[in-house]
Design a protein around this motif. Structure first.
Motif, PDB file in Angstrom:
ATOM      1  N   TYR A  33     -89.232  -8.903  66.728  1.00  0.00           N
ATOM      2  CA  TYR A  33     -88.618  -7.770  66.039  1.00  0.00           C
ATOM      3  C   TYR A  33     -89.688  -6.794  65.576  1.00  0.00           C
ATOM      4  O   TYR A  33     -90.782  -7.195  65.171  1.00  0.00           O
ATOM      5  CB  TYR A  33     -87.848  -8.236  64.801  1.00  0.00           C
ATOM      6  CG  TYR A  33     -86.779  -9.270  65.053  1.00  0.00           C
ATOM      7  CD1 TYR A  33     -87.094 -10.620  65.141  1.00  0.00           C
ATOM      8  CD2 TYR A  33     -85.439  -8.898  65.191  1.00  0.00           C
ATOM      9  CE1 TYR A  33     -86.117 -11.571  65.363  1.00  0.00           C
ATOM     10  CE2 TYR A  33     -84.452  -9.856  65.409  1.00  0.00           C
ATOM     11  CZ  TYR A  33     -84.796 -11.186  65.496  1.00  0.00           C
ATOM     12  OH  TYR A  33     -83.826 -12.122  65.711  1.00  0.00           O
ATOM     13  N   ARG A  98     -83.098 -19.541  67.926  1.00  0.00           N
ATOM     14  CA  ARG A  98     -82.129 -20.276  67.119  1.00  0.00           C
ATOM     15  C   ARG A  98     -81.375 -19.248  66.289  1.00  0.00           C
ATOM     16  O   ARG A  98     -81.967 -18.290  65.782  1.00  0.00           O
ATOM     17  CB  ARG A  98     -82.887 -21.248  66.219  1.00  0.00           C
ATOM     18  CG  ARG A  98     -82.136 -21.816  65.066  1.00  0.00           C
ATOM     19  CD  ARG A  98     -83.114 -22.488  64.106  1.00  0.00           C
ATOM     20  NE  ARG A  98     -82.519 -22.634  62.786  1.00  0.00           N
ATOM     21  CZ  ARG A  98     -83.193 -22.897  61.689  1.00  0.00           C
ATOM     22  NH1 ARG A  98     -84.497 -23.032  61.748  1.00  0.00           N
ATOM     23  NH2 ARG A  98     -82.595 -23.005  60.523  1.00  0.00           N
ATOM     24  N   LEU A  99     -80.077 -19.444  66.132  1.00  0.00           N
ATOM     25  CA  LEU A  99     -79.249 -18.471  65.440  1.00  0.00           C
ATOM     26  C   LEU A  99     -79.748 -18.221  64.024  1.00  0.00           C
ATOM     27  O   LEU A  99     -79.833 -19.132  63.219  1.00  0.00           O
ATOM     28  CB  LEU A  99     -77.807 -18.969  65.391  1.00  0.00           C
ATOM     29  CG  LEU A  99     -76.813 -18.037  64.682  1.00  0.00           C
ATOM     30  CD1 LEU A  99     -76.723 -16.714  65.434  1.00  0.00           C
ATOM     31  CD2 LEU A  99     -75.441 -18.705  64.602  1.00  0.00           C
ATOM     32  N   ALA A 100     -80.095 -16.954  63.761  1.00  0.00           N
ATOM     33  CA  ALA A 100     -80.514 -16.520  62.426  1.00  0.00           C
ATOM     34  C   ALA A 100     -81.603 -17.407  61.846  1.00  0.00           C
ATOM     35  O   ALA A 100     -81.607 -17.687  60.646  1.00  0.00           O
ATOM     36  CB  ALA A 100     -79.322 -16.429  61.483  1.00  0.00           C
ATOM     37  N   GLY A 101     -82.510 -17.833  62.677  1.00  0.00           N
ATOM     38  CA  GLY A 101     -83.632 -18.618  62.186  1.00  0.00           C
ATOM     39  C   GLY A 101     -84.571 -17.763  61.371  1.00  0.00           C
ATOM     40  O   GLY A 101     -84.535 -16.537  61.461  1.00  0.00           O
ATOM     41  N   PRO A 102     -85.413 -18.361  60.567  1.00  0.00           N
ATOM     42  CA  PRO A 102     -86.338 -17.579  59.752  1.00  0.00           C
ATOM     43  C   PRO A 102     -87.278 -16.759  60.622  1.00  0.00           C
ATOM     44  O   PRO A 102     -87.766 -17.228  61.649  1.00  0.00           O
ATOM     45  CB  PRO A 102     -87.088 -18.633  58.946  1.00  0.00           C
ATOM     46  CG  PRO A 102     -86.904 -19.901  59.697  1.00  0.00           C
ATOM     47  CD  PRO A 102     -85.592 -19.803  60.390  1.00  0.00           C
ATOM     48  N   GLN A 103     -87.520 -15.536  60.196  1.00  0.00           N
ATOM     49  CA  GLN A 103     -88.452 -14.666  60.895  1.00  0.00           C
ATOM     50  C   GLN A 103     -89.801 -14.725  60.200  1.00  0.00           C
ATOM     51  O   GLN A 103     -89.883 -14.678  58.976  1.00  0.00           O
ATOM     52  CB  GLN A 103     -87.922 -13.232  60.926  1.00  0.00           C
ATOM     53  CG  GLN A 103     -86.638 -13.099  61.739  1.00  0.00           C
ATOM     54  CD  GLN A 103     -86.124 -11.677  61.822  1.00  0.00           C
ATOM     55  OE1 GLN A 103     -86.861 -10.704  61.675  1.00  0.00           O
ATOM     56  NE2 GLN A 103     -84.833 -11.540  62.084  1.00  0.00           N
TER      57      GLN A 103
END
Lengths: 114, 113
Positions: A33, A98-103
């Motif tokens: 991102y 992974r769904l909404a994993g920590p960035q």
């Protein structure tokens, strides 16, 4: 394990010039991102890569901004030509598939356009 | 549209005391995730805590805990036994299934000795 790295840490350019920012994500992180924080305002999303594909570029301000992620590894964000309002801190973040994993965020590149 | 609001630009707390940072999150999504990130001075942003909206139990990480009130759209961060190293800017953020983070304006927290 190395974290997210960004280069350069600071860049000062004149209006009309070109600048390229680089981000190296954590190895194995498919998601990458780009975000930007303009002085005094909140952090805004720019775009999202999944491997080498642009998943969402809805936050890109205009066509002066070009992001690439060749081979699904590091990414570059080029601003051409730079304008005064492009000044700010550009953050890169990566996460596992992974769904909404920590960035995990890089230290940011502070861009100043004079 | 999703919005995240932090209404406290600056806060301070004495070392060893407890402080609560406020955040509200508004979305039309049913499934979403909320985060608190901290950015110490001249250092990079790190994740403090993560909350899944469908989980009723509030997340806790050592001295950090959240109070997630889904109906009130409130997501506050409580820091217990504040330490000097907690001095930082704290960002509340949320995301739906896309992974794109929506950030609040940030709260600068100063822990005083």
């Amino acid at each position: 394990e190395a974290g997210v790295t960004q280069f350069p840490s600071h860049s000062v350019i004149e209006k009309g010039q070109t600048v390229t920012l680089r981000c190296d994500p954590i190895s194995g992180h498919d998601n990458l991102y780009w975000y930007r924080r303009v002085m005094g305002k909140e952090i805004k999303f720019l775009l999202h890569f999944v491997k080498e594909s642009k998943q969402d570029e809805s936050g890109m301000p205009n066509n002066r901004f070009l992001a690439e992620r060749t081979g699904g590894t590091y990414s570059t964000l080029k601003v051409q030509p730079a304008e005064l309002e492009d000044s700010g801190v550009y953050f890169c973040a990566s996460s596992q598939p992974r769904l909404a994993g920590p960035q995990y965020f890089g230290p940011g590149t502070r861009l100043t356009v004079l | 549209a999703q919005t995240v609001t932090q209404s406290q630009p600056e806060m301070s707390v004495q070392e060893a005391e407890t402080v609560t940072l406020s955040c509200t999150y508004d979305t039309s999504e049913n499934n979403y995730y909320l985060f608190w990130y901290k950015q110490p001075p001249s250092r990079q942003m790190i994740l403090v805590i993560r909350q899944e909206a469908y989980k009723q139990q509030n997340a806790t990480e050592n001295r950090f805990s959240v109070n997630f009130q889904k109906a009130a759209k409130s997501f506050s961060l409580k820091i217990s036994d504040s330490q000097l190293g907690d001095t930082a800017m704290y960002f509340c953020a949320g995301t739906s299934n896309t992974g794109k983070l929506i950030f609040g304006q940030g709260t600068t927290l100063q822990v005083k000795p």
